[in-house]
Design an enzyme around this catalytic site. Structure first.
Site, mmCIF file in Angstrom:
data_model
loop_
_atom_site.group_PDB
_atom_site.id
_atom_site.type_symbol
_atom_site.label_atom_id
_atom_site.label_comp_id
_atom_site.label_asym_id
_atom_site.label_seq_id
_atom_site.Cartn_x
_atom_site.Cartn_y
_atom_site.Cartn_z
ATOM 1 N N TRP A 156 0.622 -1.248 -0.061
ATOM 2 C CA TRP A 156 0.031 -0.145 -0.203
ATOM 3 C C TRP A 156 0.942 1.418 0.029
ATOM 4 C CZ3 TRP A 156 1.912 2.442 4.115
ATOM 5 C CH2 TRP A 156 2.442 1.799 5.141
ATOM 6 N N LYS A 216 -2.419 -8.432 -7.307
ATOM 7 C CA LYS A 216 -2.892 -8.536 -6.158
ATOM 8 C C LYS A 216 -2.626 -7.534 -5.079
ATOM 9 C CE LYS A 216 -3.581 -9.992 -1.619
ATOM 10 N NZ LYS A 216 -3.845 -8.903 -0.670
ATOM 11 N N SER A 234 -5.231 -4.892 0.559
ATOM 12 C CA SER A 234 -6.761 -4.505 0.679
ATOM 13 C C SER A 234 -7.008 -3.210 0.980
ATOM 14 C CB SER A 234 -7.123 -5.528 1.847
ATOM 15 O OG SER A 234 -6.471 -5.171 3.005
ATOM 16 N N SER A 237 6.688 -7.081 2.963
ATOM 17 C CA SER A 237 7.407 -7.249 4.177
ATOM 18 C C SER A 237 8.290 -8.551 4.069
ATOM 19 C CB SER A 237 6.414 -7.313 5.496
ATOM 20 O OG SER A 237 5.771 -8.657 5.252
ATOM 21 N N GLU A 246 11.213 -7.690 -3.326
ATOM 22 C CA GLU A 246 11.518 -6.472 -2.904
ATOM 23 C C GLU A 246 11.118 -6.295 -1.691
ATOM 24 O OE1 GLU A 246 12.272 -3.242 -1.569
ATOM 25 O OE2 GLU A 246 10.668 -2.463 -3.161
ATOM 26 N N LEU A 247 11.812 -6.651 -0.511
ATOM 27 C CA LEU A 247 11.585 -6.477 0.981
ATOM 28 C C LEU A 247 11.729 -5.204 1.777
ATOM 29 C CD1 LEU A 247 11.953 -10.321 1.047
ATOM 30 C CD2 LEU A 247 10.084 -9.210 0.265
ATOM 31 N N CYS A 256 10.364 1.601 2.166
ATOM 32 C CA CYS A 256 11.504 0.505 2.216
ATOM 33 C C CYS A 256 12.766 1.175 2.231
ATOM 34 C CB CYS A 256 11.408 -0.811 1.177
ATOM 35 S SG CYS A 256 11.233 -0.171 -0.219
#
Length: 438
Positions: A113, A137, A140, A190, A211-212, A245
């Site tokens: 988000w 996806k 939410s 995450s 990509e965390l 990030c």
């Protein structure tokens, strides 16, 4: 409303049918449609910016800039994809041998988000230009953005069903990844989400790009321009409410300039205005949710309990909404959340170091390796440090870390693997095929 398994199955099948036609469409036609997408983004930028700010609280000027950046990435790949994916002749003992790049099929994108449009377009622009189809996806809390992105591609004239959004809980993603027509998965999010998706995709032998998180270190060396560095560091920590990030998270300051840096940094952090994200006067809006804000606050409290010194902020304000103030923690040490974990919000962790070599050691003392920045007047030294000594995917000198369509983006260690953007990004989801003719 959440989609049923049969609805999702239909969407994936439709995307695969669209892909089978699209893969044969020439670059000229693909580029024309991608340029159209850029034009739609520019035309609707204020409407899209308002939607982003409404859904996740990004300050409105930053939302407008995000839409403009999405248009840029569409233009960039419309102009460069053909050259990036042109056949590459390699001399061997064959009469002819070369490498060509074929699309893989339907690629699933699981997106967060915090940059609701940019994260998606930096996958979709190269992905579609390479001849793939996309299934999104989205998080939410930004479902409106997810639908809006699907509509942008429709309005631009892309084939029906080539890019579709699915509304489904994260807990049901295993079934989607298992679908035989999903060929690969890209995820921004995450570390736990990355592990979960990579484990499932690995079991299915499907390619992934992850990509965390990050805990980007900013090294302030003894010869830094402290005035410039302090201003850049404030922006780098607070942009997007600190929910990035690649935001600056840890500031490693050499002791000879520590007091001067902290004084300037504190003064500039104090000047940042927090309030209604629809009002252009405010640089700092709310956090994306009260739950996330409260988690961040707990990390701050725990760090203070363990000996960190609170120089600014650190209290939940009276304002209605998920606000959290610009916060500075000093005397941050290993074992504190502010040292060991990612602080996903407007909290700066200050760490005093003896010298350059300790700064480098502390910078690398992290489970993450996404971005890093070094501030020094000696450009040659700065370049050498970031090139040879910092273990991260994007290292900047005298500037804050940001993504750019022309440069590859991604990390090492628990920040993930694979690259997005540039020529490297478009080659992640293609079959790099060897052709050999005797």
């Amino acid at each position: 409303p959440e989609m049923s398994s049969s609805e999702i199955d239909e969407i994936i099948k439709s995307a695969d049918i669209a892909f089978n036609d699209w893969k044969n469409v020439g670059f000229d036609e693909r580029a024309k449609l991608m340029k159209n997408a850029a034009a739609v983004l520019n035309k609707k930028k204020h409407e899209l910016a308002k939607l982003m700010t409404l859904e996740m609280g990004k300050p409105i000027l930053q939302s407008v800039a995000e839409v403009e950046k999405c248009a840029w990435v569409c233009e960039y790949y419309s102009e460069n994809a053909e050259q990036f994916l042109s056949d590459k002749i390699i001399g061997t003992d064959a009469s002819k041998s070369f490498v060509c790049y074929n699309p893989l099929g339907v690629v699933l994108a699981v997106m967060p988000w915090n940059f609701p449009l940019w994260q998606v377009f930096r996958f979709a622009a190269p992905g579609l230009m390479a001849g793939n189809a996309g299934i999104l996806k989205h998080s939410s809390n930004v479902s409106g953005c997810a639908i809006a992105i699907e509509d942008i591609f429709k309005e631009a004239g892309f084939p029906e069903n080539l890019f579709r959004s699915i509304l489904v809980k994260s807990s049901k993603m295993d079934k989607v990844i298992e679908h035989p027509l999903i060929r690969a998965v890209t995820l921004t999010g995450s570390v736990p989400a990355g592990r979960s998706v990579a484990a499932k995709a690995g079991a299915m032998l499907k390619k992934t790009v992850l990509e965390l998180g990050g805990s980007d270190p900013y090294l302030i060396l003894d010869d830094a321009d402290v005035e410039q560095a302090s201003g850049t560091c404030v922006t780098a920590r607070l942009i997007n409410g600190g929910q990035s990030c690649i935001a600056a998270k840890r500031f490693l300051i050499v002791e000879s300039v520590y007091d001067e840096f902290v004084e300037l940094f504190l003064e500039k952090m104090k000047q940042v205005k927090m309030g209604d994200p629809f009002d252009e006067e405010y640089f700092l809006g709310p956090q994306a949710s009260k739950t996330l804000r409260d988690e961040l606050h707990q990390q701050v409290i725990k760090s203070v309990d363990l000996g960190a010194e609170l120089l600014l902020g650190g209290e939940i304000p009276e304002l209605k909404g998920a606000f959290y103030p610009a916060t500075i923690l000093a005397n941050v040490k290993k074992g504190m959340p502010a040292y060991d974990e990612e602080l996903f919000g407007p909290v700066a962790a200050l760490i005093k170091v003896k010298d350059e070599s300790e700064a480098i050691q502390v910078a690398n003392d992290s489970i993450f390796g996404l971005g890093a920045a070094v501030f020094t007047e000696d450009i040659v030294k700065g370049e050498k440090i970031v090139k040879e000594k910092i273990n991260a995917g994007a290292c900047f000198v005298n500037a804050f870390v940001k993504s750019d369509p022309r440069l590859p983006f991604g990390g090492v260690k628990e920040s993930g693997y694979g690259r997005e953007l540039s020529e490297f990004g478009i080659k992640e989801f293609v079959n790099i095929k060897t052709v050999y003719i005797k």
